[in-house]
Motif scaffolding. Structure first.
Motif, PDB file in Angstrom:
ATOM      1  N   UNK A 154       0.823  -1.210   0.000  1.00 54.02           N
ATOM      2  CA  UNK A 154       0.000   0.000   0.000  1.00 54.02           C
ATOM      3  C   UNK A 154       0.860   1.264   0.000  1.00 54.02           C
ATOM      4  N   UNK A 155       1.940   1.231   0.778  1.00 54.65           N
ATOM      5  CA  UNK A 155       2.837   2.391   0.815  1.00 54.65           C
ATOM      6  C   UNK A 155       3.500   2.593  -0.544  1.00 54.65           C
ATOM      7  N   UNK A 156       3.926   1.509  -1.182  1.00 59.04           N
ATOM      8  CA  UNK A 156       4.540   1.616  -2.515  1.00 59.04           C
ATOM      9  C   UNK A 156       3.538   2.138  -3.538  1.00 59.04           C
ATOM     10  N   UNK A 157       2.300   1.642  -3.467  1.00 56.32           N
ATOM     11  CA  UNK A 157       1.278   2.106  -4.409  1.00 56.32           C
ATOM     12  C   UNK A 157       1.001   3.589  -4.207  1.00 56.32           C
ATOM     13  N   UNK A 158       0.919   4.012  -2.935  1.00 58.38           N
ATOM     14  CA  UNK A 158       0.664   5.430  -2.659  1.00 58.38           C
ATOM     15  C   UNK A 158       1.824   6.302  -3.130  1.00 58.38           C
ATOM     16  N   UNK A 215       2.276   5.445 -11.717  1.00 57.61           N
ATOM     17  CA  UNK A 215       1.425   4.345 -12.173  1.00 57.61           C
ATOM     18  C   UNK A 215       0.304   4.868 -13.068  1.00 57.61           C
ATOM     19  N   UNK A 216      -0.292   5.991 -12.671  1.00 60.86           N
ATOM     20  CA  UNK A 216      -1.344   6.583 -13.497  1.00 60.86           C
ATOM     21  C   UNK A 216      -0.802   6.999 -14.867  1.00 60.86           C
ATOM     22  N   UNK A 217       0.395   7.600 -14.856  1.00 56.84           N
ATOM     23  CA  UNK A 217       0.981   8.007 -16.129  1.00 56.84           C
ATOM     24  C   UNK A 217       1.296   6.805 -17.006  1.00 56.84           C
ATOM     25  N   UNK A 259      -5.122   7.216  -2.483  1.00 54.14           N
ATOM     26  CA  UNK A 259      -4.295   6.427  -1.562  1.00 54.14           C
ATOM     27  C   UNK A 259      -3.202   7.275  -0.924  1.00 54.14           C
ATOM     28  N   UNK A 260      -2.522   8.094  -1.717  1.00 52.82           N
ATOM     29  CA  UNK A 260      -1.431   8.882  -1.150  1.00 52.82           C
ATOM     30  C   UNK A 260      -1.976   9.984  -0.246  1.00 52.82           C
TER      31      UNK A 260
END
Length: 332
Positions: free
Chosen positions: A57-61, A67-69, A121-122
């Motif tokens: 979760x921390x990595x995704x945030x 990731x979106x780009x 998330x962030x």
């Protein structure tokens, strides 16, 4: 009769057959408290699973924008062509789910839900971690001072804690957040909203940490190593931060991991009520607020952010329980 074993000097030499075959002489190595705690923690598979989820979760945030780009997602892109104008529902399957939009789109503007989950998330983790750090710093300092000095200092800090705990925090947070929506302290927009949430949640939650630290300090201040420090002429600040604080790392770490999910829920609650993160910035609580009116016709719109909050809070709680058992096995 067996012949007596010969000795050389003051030490006796063991017979070669006394050492089992295949066993090499090896120096016994001791383990630190951290190594022992890590060994206990690794045995708890549920806690390890929670820790892995927290790290993900921390990595995704942290990597939400890249990731979106990479996926070509825009959390604020209106795509009205994905919404049926007659039914006001996403076209296609359940909630408009497709290869291009794996979690569907919202029925209001056709925005990609996956992009908004990543964007939110962030925000949630920044507010939760910031508020936790603020409350822990204030709580640890106040708890150490109250527990070590005692007397009138302890009485004053304890009554101060009772005063803060008597505040209706939710109503107070709503009032402050609503008042500072336009701009304050040279900040406006998203930086202002995040700063206000961190201050409100963190500043008024410090008594919980202070009470834990104060109780532990009352027990530690009578130990021999504290008396030895006093005997060597150590002053109060040195004893507080060089002798007592290192022995409180365990309880502080455990409580911090349990406080983070509480702060995540608090931030989502304020955003849900409309006084937290403001649109168009995505947040999990804000997504739940927007999904309320569509729950009966498009439940998937509420299900995704609700699951995001549930999984995040559950992972932090499992990690906190595992750390508590590893650092203090007597609490089991």
């Amino acid at each position: 009769m067996t012949a007596p074993m010969e000795t050389t000097g003051s030490q006796a030499e063991a017979a070669p057959e006394a050492v089992p075959e295949g066993v090499k002489s090896k120096q016994i190595e001791g383990r630190s408290l951290g190594q022992i705690a890590w060994t206990r923690f690794k045995r708890d598979r549920i806690a390890v699973t929670g820790g892995v989820v927290v790290i993900l979760l921390i990595l995704i945030a942290a990597l939400s924008r890249p990731i979106q780009a990479m996926l070509g997602l825009d959390p604020n892109a209106f795509q009205q062509d994905l919404v049926d104008p007659n039914t006001s529902l996403p076209k296609g399957g359940f909630g408009g789910m497709s290869w291009d939009h794996p979690l569907g789109v919202d029925p209001k503007f056709g925005r990609d839900i996956l992009a908004r989950i990543l964007e939110g998330s962030w925000v949630s983790l920044v507010v939760a971690f910031g508020a936790t750090v603020l409350s822990n710093v204030i709580g640890v300092v106040m708890g150490l001072i109250a527990g070590y000095y005692g007397g009138r200092v302890d009485t004053f800090v304890s009554r101060l804690m009772d005063t803060f705990l008597a505040f209706p925090l939710l109503l107070f947070a709503i009032a402050i957040s609503a008042t500072l929506q336009g701009g304050a302290f040279g900040l406006q927009g998203l930086p202002l909203h995040i700063s206000v949430l961190i201050f409100v949640i963190g500043f008024f939650n410090w008594p919980y940490m202070a009470r834990i630290v104060r109780g532990q300090t009352l027990a530690l201040r009578e130990r021999e190593f504290i008396d030895a420090s006093r005997g060597m002429g150590a002053k109060g600040p040195y004893i507080l931060f060089r002798e007592l604080l290192p022995n409180l790392v365990g309880p502080i770490t455990v409580y911090a991991t349990l406080l983070i999910p509480t702060n995540i829920i608090f931030e989502a609650s304020l955003s849900f009520l409309g006084v937290g993160i403001q649109p168009p910035q995505a947040s999990w609580g804000g997504m739940l607020r927007e999904a309320v009116t569509f729950f009966e016709v498009d439940p998937q719109f509420m299900l995704v952010p609700g699951l995001a909050i549930f999984i995040t809070v559950l992972a932090f709680n499992l990690l906190g329980d595992g750390l508590r058992d590893a650092l203090d096995p007597r609490s089991r």
